[in-house]
Write an enzyme that holds these catalytic residues in place. Structure first.
Site, short mmCIF file in Angstrom:
data_model
loop_
_atom_site.label_atom_id
_atom_site.label_comp_id
_atom_site.label_asym_id
_atom_site.label_seq_id
_atom_site.Cartn_x
_atom_site.Cartn_y
_atom_site.Cartn_z
N ASN A 134 0.84 -1.19 0.00
CA ASN A 134 0.00 0.00 0.00
C ASN A 134 0.88 1.25 0.00
O ASN A 134 1.81 1.36 0.80
CB ASN A 134 -0.90 0.02 1.24
N GLU A 135 0.62 2.15 -0.93
CA GLU A 135 1.27 3.45 -1.02
C GLU A 135 2.80 3.39 -0.96
O GLU A 135 3.43 4.04 -0.11
CB GLU A 135 0.74 4.39 0.07
N ASN A 162 -5.20 5.94 -4.25
CA ASN A 162 -5.56 6.66 -3.02
C ASN A 162 -5.37 8.14 -3.29
O ASN A 162 -4.24 8.58 -3.54
CB ASN A 162 -4.67 6.23 -1.85
N TYR A 172 -5.60 17.10 1.41
CA TYR A 172 -4.17 17.41 1.55
C TYR A 172 -3.68 18.33 0.43
O TYR A 172 -2.73 19.08 0.62
CB TYR A 172 -3.35 16.12 1.57
N GLU A 187 -9.00 4.87 -1.79
CA GLU A 187 -9.09 5.82 -0.68
C GLU A 187 -9.44 7.20 -1.21
O GLU A 187 -8.85 7.67 -2.19
CB GLU A 187 -7.76 5.92 0.09
N TRP A 220 -12.28 6.35 2.52
CA TRP A 220 -11.41 6.29 3.70
C TRP A 220 -11.98 7.23 4.74
O TRP A 220 -12.01 8.42 4.50
CB TRP A 220 -9.97 6.68 3.33
N LYS A 235 -11.51 10.75 9.47
CA LYS A 235 -12.10 10.58 8.14
C LYS A 235 -13.22 9.56 8.10
O LYS A 235 -13.78 9.29 7.02
CB LYS A 235 -11.01 10.21 7.13
#
Length: 409
Positions: free
Chosen positions: A226-227, A285, A291, A323, A368, A387
């Protein structure tokens, strides 16, 4: 627990759809220190009992058989057969093992994700095992509550972000017809620090996850990470990331070629992430409107649309938005697009869903997060990651009602 000296060590069940009413079951069984001479299979389901006997001459056994008038496992009808395996030597039963299984098939076809040869669109959440006092500890009452809330909101799936959940989660998903993206704890790998030991450890976790969860019909995809490259390091793109993820994805598919592989990509890794080359489904995501482009929902949605269109055109693979979301303080309200208010979260999720569902290359949207959860202390966090569309004790925010309406169409 204890086992006899000779026992059924491992069972692997793979299924396929042959026609509208026929399914195929392929079965592999490994035995420990076996001198057994016979294995008996008892299959219970759909009003039938099927008994098959086979002679044994080694410590492994493989067979396949068809189920006529087969009842396929799906979200609408999560039907489970039961298999009881009995191991014999000289007519004495050495061991027996029972397991439930569903007959279903998952595959990618162009821009579509198919369950039993029918397109499926994933609606749901990235989740966490988290609750006050017990933290990540298993609580069966909470598990039932979470599934009932997911059913209420018209979700059909969730991702085990970012680690394997307790097996009871998958047992319940099997029974209730939820689709699961099953993830290993390989989060935000920093490729300035990865080495041979990292790769070996990573493969060990993938092997353990697949060995544990391979027979769950609810598990439709493996997420072996993930990420990656959350730090945005340039060296990731010089072949290091490509070589690493090629080996990881090929290893995952070697262990289980029946399920697609996906690795959620983060904004910092960008729209040319090497994971896209080896993912069967591209997972994104994205937090435009939070952000980045904070407070500017329309700008955020347009920016995301341009990026999705680019990725779909370049890689020609289905896109799954794994996400998106916004932190929200329950009880904060505004008539304008004010971050942290319930209205802002609701509107952002609504606009994202409208965008995602308007594209012919998308196969799902996971918000998310399902519920607010505890995180390490950070100046971006007010005690919790906020969130969730439910608060930490599972009371709904405005966004929960918005999603229920969208997903109930």
């Amino acid at each position: 627990y204890t086992t006899p000296k000779q026992f059924i060590k491992d069972v692997t069940i793979k299924t396929k759809i042959l026609s509208a009413a026929k399914g195929k079951v392929k079965l592999n069984i490994d035995f420990e220190k076996s001198t057994a001479d016979k294995v008996v299979l008892n299959i219970f389901g759909n009003g039938e009992v099927i008994i098959k006997e086979f002679a044994l001459n080694n410590s492994a056994f493989e067979t396949e058989f068809d189920l006529n008038e087969c009842r396929f496992w799906s979200c609408a009808d999560p039907y489970l057969y039961e298999l009881k395996i009995e191991l014999f030597e000289d007519e004495a039963c050495l061991d027996e093992y029972s397991i439930k299984f569903g007959v279903r098939e998952i595959k990618v076809d162009g821009y579509k994700l198919l369950l039993n040869n029918e397109p499926i669109f994933l609606k749901g959440f990235g989740k966490h095992e988290d609750f006050p006092v017990i933290g990540k500890g298993l609580n069966l009452a909470l598990l039932v509550k979470d599934f009932s809330l997911m059913k209420w909101i018209n979700a059909n799936s969730f991702r085990t972000s970012h680690y394997p959940y307790a097996e009871e989660w998958l047992d319940f998903a099997d029974e209730k017809g939820f689709l699961v993206i099953n993830e290993v704890p390989a989060v935000s790998l920093d490729f300035r620090k990865t080495n041979g030991a990292t790769l070996k450890n990573h493969k060990d976790f993938i092997r353990k996850l697949i060995n544990r969860d391979k027979n769950h019909p609810s598990v439709i995809m493996w997420a072996p990470g993930n990420e990656p490259n959350l730090v945005g390091e340039d060296s990731y793109y010089n072949g290091t990331g490509d070589n690493y993820w090629k080996e990881i994805c090929e290893y995952t598919k070697l262990l289980d070629p029946t399920r697609p592989v996906t690795i959620p990509n983060c904004q910092r890794a960008g729209k040319d992430d090497p994971v896209f080359n080896y993912s069967d489904v591209i997972s994104l995501n994205r937090y435009y409107g939070w952000y980045e482009n904070p407070g500017l929902i329309n700008t955020a949605v347009k920016r995301f649309e341009d990026e999705m269109d680019y990725i779909a055109e370049k890689y020609k693979k289905p896109i799954f938005v794994t996400e998106f979301g916004a932190d929200t303080m329950p009880g904060f309200h505004s008539i304008s697009d004010q971050m942290f208010t319930e209205e802002y979260q609701s509107e952002l999720l609504k606009k994202y869903c409208e965008l995602i569902e308007s594209k012919n290359y998308t196969v799902g949207e996971h918000v998310w997060n399902f519920a607010d959860f505890k995180t390490p202390q950070h100046f971006r966090r007010v005690v919790l990651n906020l969130k969730g569309v439910f608060n930490r004790t599972r009371d709904p925010k405005l966004a929960a009602f918005t999603l229920r309406k969208i997903w109930g169409k």
